[in-house]
Each structure stands twice: as C-alpha cells, then as structure tokens.
Scaffold this motif. Structure first.
Motif, mmCIF file in Angstrom:
data_model
loop_
_atom_site.group_PDB
_atom_site.id
_atom_site.type_symbol
_atom_site.label_atom_id
_atom_site.label_comp_id
_atom_site.label_asym_id
_atom_site.label_seq_id
_atom_site.Cartn_x
_atom_site.Cartn_y
_atom_site.Cartn_z
ATOM 1 N N ILE A 101 -16.680 -8.484 -1.360
ATOM 2 C CA ILE A 101 -15.982 -7.584 -2.270
ATOM 3 C C ILE A 101 -14.601 -7.303 -1.701
ATOM 4 O O ILE A 101 -14.460 -6.890 -0.547
ATOM 5 N N PRO A 102 -13.568 -7.545 -2.476
ATOM 6 C CA PRO A 102 -12.222 -7.329 -1.933
ATOM 7 C C PRO A 102 -11.987 -5.848 -1.632
ATOM 8 O O PRO A 102 -12.354 -4.966 -2.414
ATOM 9 N N ARG A 103 -11.404 -5.598 -0.491
ATOM 10 C CA ARG A 103 -11.144 -4.229 -0.051
ATOM 11 C C ARG A 103 -9.787 -3.778 -0.563
ATOM 12 O O ARG A 103 -8.814 -4.541 -0.558
ATOM 13 N N ASN A 104 -9.739 -2.546 -0.999
ATOM 14 C CA ASN A 104 -8.481 -1.966 -1.467
ATOM 15 C C ASN A 104 -7.666 -1.527 -0.251
ATOM 16 O O ASN A 104 -8.031 -0.576 0.455
ATOM 17 N N VAL A 105 -6.596 -2.229 -0.016
ATOM 18 C CA VAL A 105 -5.792 -1.949 1.168
ATOM 19 C C VAL A 105 -5.116 -0.596 1.055
ATOM 20 O O VAL A 105 -4.914 0.105 2.059
ATOM 21 N N PHE A 106 -4.792 -0.173 -0.137
ATOM 22 C CA PHE A 106 -4.014 1.051 -0.330
ATOM 23 C C PHE A 106 -4.890 2.239 -0.702
ATOM 24 O O PHE A 106 -4.390 3.240 -1.215
ATOM 25 N N ALA A 107 -6.201 2.163 -0.459
ATOM 26 C CA ALA A 107 -7.101 3.268 -0.814
ATOM 27 C C ALA A 107 -6.933 4.451 0.115
ATOM 28 O O ALA A 107 -7.167 5.593 -0.271
ATOM 29 N N GLY A 108 -6.541 4.227 1.365
ATOM 30 C CA GLY A 108 -6.442 5.338 2.319
ATOM 31 C C GLY A 108 -5.134 6.086 2.265
ATOM 32 O O GLY A 108 -4.912 6.994 3.078
ATOM 33 N N ASN A 109 -4.260 5.759 1.350
ATOM 34 C CA ASN A 109 -2.966 6.437 1.246
ATOM 35 C C ASN A 109 -3.126 7.701 0.417
ATOM 36 O O ASN A 109 -2.707 7.795 -0.727
ATOM 37 N N SER A 110 -3.789 8.703 1.000
ATOM 38 C CA SER A 110 -4.057 9.954 0.295
ATOM 39 C C SER A 110 -2.919 10.947 0.380
ATOM 40 O O SER A 110 -2.886 11.914 -0.366
ATOM 41 N N LYS A 111 -1.965 10.720 1.275
ATOM 42 C CA LYS A 111 -0.860 11.656 1.449
ATOM 43 C C LYS A 111 0.354 11.270 0.624
ATOM 44 O O LYS A 111 1.399 11.927 0.714
ATOM 45 N N GLY A 112 0.257 10.240 -0.157
ATOM 46 C CA GLY A 112 1.355 9.854 -1.011
ATOM 47 C C GLY A 112 2.517 9.224 -0.288
ATOM 48 O O GLY A 112 3.667 9.369 -0.717
ATOM 49 N N ARG A 113 2.247 8.503 0.803
ATOM 50 C CA ARG A 113 3.324 7.846 1.526
ATOM 51 C C ARG A 113 3.724 6.571 0.792
ATOM 52 O O ARG A 113 2.935 5.957 0.083
ATOM 53 N N SER A 114 4.941 6.155 0.995
ATOM 54 C CA SER A 114 5.419 4.904 0.432
ATOM 55 C C SER A 114 4.979 3.733 1.295
ATOM 56 O O SER A 114 4.480 3.907 2.424
ATOM 57 N N ASP A 115 5.149 2.527 0.764
ATOM 58 C CA ASP A 115 4.753 1.338 1.523
ATOM 59 C C ASP A 115 5.580 1.181 2.791
ATOM 60 O O ASP A 115 5.055 0.759 3.833
ATOM 61 N N ASP A 116 6.858 1.531 2.730
ATOM 62 C CA ASP A 116 7.698 1.413 3.930
ATOM 63 C C ASP A 116 7.236 2.361 5.023
ATOM 64 O O ASP A 116 7.220 2.007 6.220
ATOM 65 N N GLU A 117 6.829 3.575 4.664
ATOM 66 C CA GLU A 117 6.336 4.521 5.665
ATOM 67 C C GLU A 117 5.031 4.041 6.275
ATOM 68 O O GLU A 117 4.815 4.149 7.498
ATOM 69 N N ILE A 118 4.152 3.477 5.437
ATOM 70 C CA ILE A 118 2.878 2.967 5.973
ATOM 71 C C ILE A 118 3.132 1.796 6.911
ATOM 72 O O ILE A 118 2.523 1.684 7.994
ATOM 73 N N ILE A 119 4.047 0.915 6.515
ATOM 74 C CA ILE A 119 4.360 -0.233 7.371
ATOM 75 C C ILE A 119 4.986 0.240 8.676
ATOM 76 O O ILE A 119 4.678 -0.281 9.763
ATOM 77 N N ALA A 120 5.871 1.251 8.594
ATOM 78 C CA ALA A 120 6.505 1.762 9.816
ATOM 79 C C ALA A 120 5.488 2.392 10.747
ATOM 80 O O ALA A 120 5.575 2.255 11.989
ATOM 81 N N LEU A 121 4.485 3.093 10.182
ATOM 82 C CA LEU A 121 3.457 3.687 11.030
ATOM 83 C C LEU A 121 2.507 2.637 11.588
ATOM 84 O O LEU A 121 1.963 2.810 12.707
ATOM 85 N N SER A 122 2.277 1.558 10.871
ATOM 86 C CA SER A 122 1.343 0.528 11.333
ATOM 87 C C SER A 122 1.996 -0.444 12.304
ATOM 88 O O SER A 122 1.304 -1.065 13.125
ATOM 89 N N THR A 123 3.286 -0.608 12.200
ATOM 90 C CA THR A 123 3.990 -1.552 13.087
ATOM 91 C C THR A 123 5.111 -0.821 13.824
ATOM 92 O O THR A 123 6.297 -1.043 13.573
ATOM 93 N N PRO A 124 4.760 0.088 14.736
ATOM 94 C CA PRO A 124 5.811 0.821 15.445
ATOM 95 C C PRO A 124 6.501 -0.069 16.491
ATOM 96 O O PRO A 124 5.923 -1.016 17.014
#
Length: 306
Positions: free
Chosen positions: A62-85
């Motif tokens: 079953i394909p996993r929703n990559v963006f399901a955990g974004n409950s704080k309303g962050r943008s993709d750039d913020e998530i990428i910045a936090l994941s790839t510091p």
C-alpha cells in the motif's frame, strides 16, 4: 546349465526407455505423446466477451502518504530543510580520504531526498487534478442520466406501479386544462340560455299577436262555424257549374296544391290549375318583406298591416 535368475532381480528390472534422459526441459509427467492433442503447443486467443486479465505476480504494498505527517501546516521547503540540514561544523577533509567520500555521499542523499519530495508533490497535485476532472465528468454524466427522460418504448411498456396511489385515491387528480374547459362550458351554457330566452320571447310575442283571433267564448265559436260552413238555411257553396248551380263540396274548388306545383310556380313553369291557385309574385314579395321586417324589428307583424 546357466544359473537361474533370482526373483528379486526380476522384480527390480526397469525399461531401458524410461531410464534414458530426454532432451525436453519439461518433466516426464508433463510430457505427452505424439497422439495427444496437446503434443503441439498452439496459442489460444482469449475469449472475446471476457477481458483478459493476466495474473498479477506478487502483491504490491500500500503506497504510503509521504505528506500525512505535516500536521503543522509547513511548506515543502520547510520540511525539506528540516529533513536535510546542513552540517553545523563543516570540515575540510583531505582529498581522496574516506571522510570526503562520506560527505559527498551524504550530500547526494540529501539532494535525492529533495528531488524525490518535490517530484512526489508534483505527482500528487497532478493525480488530484486528474481525479477531480474524472469525478466532475462522472458527476455530470450521472446528472444527465438521472435527468434524461424515459424512452418512448420504456414509457409505453413500463408497469403502473410507480404511480402515487395516495394521490390517486385520496387527492384530486391533477387536471391542468380544467379551468379552460370550465370556461368553455360556461360560455356554451350562456349561449344556449340566450338562444332559449330568445325563442321564448319570440313565442310569447307570436302568442300575443295571434291571441286576438283565439276563440274563447261560445259565441265566438258559433260565429266562426257559421262563417266557415254557413247555417242550415244558407250553407256555404263551393264553386259553380256551367248551369250556375253551386256545390257543397270543397273539391269543387279543385284539388289541393302540391309541392311540385309550388316548385313549378317558383320556376315559372306553372300551368293550368297550379297557375290559377298559385300566389302572384306580388304576394310572395310581400310575404318576404314582412319576414325581413320581423327579423330587423325583433317582433311579429300582422298580415293585415301589409
């Protein structure tokens, strides 16, 4: 004398053909002889009425929703910045060393993660757009099918079980043309009543005009009988013979006028008795003028007034 073969050796004997290894890749149990109908493999097309669904090998996760955990309303750039510091203390390892290779691989993984997240977001947006378009098209098609009127053959052959029985038995039946029909019937009734009233008025007026000639007393009856038939001393005589003697029979005046005689007079072909008994053209014209005057005045006119 040669020695006898033992029973055990006889029972363990096998056919040499079965022990020979064949060149076919299939096992001996699946191999068939030349007389078998499946000896030659002939490809069979799938059935035309059944869709050909090839077997799915394995199961897909079953394909996993990559963006399901974004409950704080962050943008993709913020998530990428936090994941790839970026490293807090960057180092300059010697060239060609293992530390340089590890730093390079770490940067490649971060770059792949950034590109993967962006591509997944783009694919998600594209899939949602296509899905919305398909859903809107299906909704429009569904509404069109629901609002489409029944076909003529279905309407004529459909049973009557879809009728509103409560409205049929307990409510008045809808009649859109009821007001028009009632209005038309009222006009027809009014016209008929006017005609009957006009006929009654004409009948009453005719009765009034002819009432002066009615016989209502015995004296008037005796007077009318004497005028029509005479008295026993002086009876009425009809016609005269060549001898000068009158006749008491009405047939002495001649036979009554026939319809053919009237037609001959109207066409100017009357002769003999019909010509003598027929009315003159002046009398006919007077009668016509009297009727025209009665139509214009709306009442009856006495013949003596003519």
């Amino acid at each position: 004398m040669p020695p006898k073969t033992s029973i055990s050796s006889a029972l363990s004997w096998r056919c040499p053909q079965c022990t020979v290894r064949t060149f076919a890749s299939s096992s001996k149990l699946l191999a068939v002889g030349p007389e078998h109908p499946r000896y030659v493999k002939v490809p069979e097309p799938p059935q035309q009425t059944v869709p050909h669904n090839p077997p799915v090998k394995g199961t897909l996760p079953i394909p996993r929703n990559v963006f399901a955990g974004n409950s704080k309303g962050r943008s993709d750039d913020e998530i990428i910045a936090l994941s790839t510091p970026s490293p807090k203390n960057p180092k300059n390892p010697p060239k060609g060393s293992r530390e340089e290779w590890k730093a390079k691989m770490s940067e490649i993984r971060k770059q792949n993660l950034r590109e993967g997240v962006k591509s997944l977001r783009a694919r998600q947006i594209s899939d949602e757009r296509h899905q919305n378009v398909r859903q809107a098209a299906k909704q429009r098609e569904r509404q069109e099918l629901l609002q489409r009127p029944d076909r003529e053959d279905e309407r004529l052959t459909a049973p009557s079980n879809n009728m509103d029985l409560d409205a049929l038995y307990n409510k008045p039946i809808p009649d859109p043309t009821r007001e028009d029909r009632i209005r038309t019937k009222q006009l027809n009734l009014q016209r008929h009543e006017d005609m009957k009233r006009q006929e009654r008025m004409e009948a009453v007026h005719s009765l009034y005009m002819n009432a002066r000639e009615f016989i209502v007393t015995p004296q008037q009856l005796d007077k009318a009988v004497d005028a029509a038939f005479g008295t026993p001393e002086m009876p009425v005589q009809f016609g005269k013979f060549s001898t000068g003697v009158s006749n008491r029979s009405i047939w002495a005046e001649g036979r009554p006028e026939r319809v053919q005689d009237k037609l001959n007079v109207a066409n100017g072909q009357a002769t003999g008795f019909a010509m003598r008994s027929a009315k003159s053209s002046s009398e006919i014209n007077k009668e016509r003028i009297r009727r025209i005057a009665e139509t214009f005045t709306g009442g009856k006119i006495e013949k003596s007034v003519e």
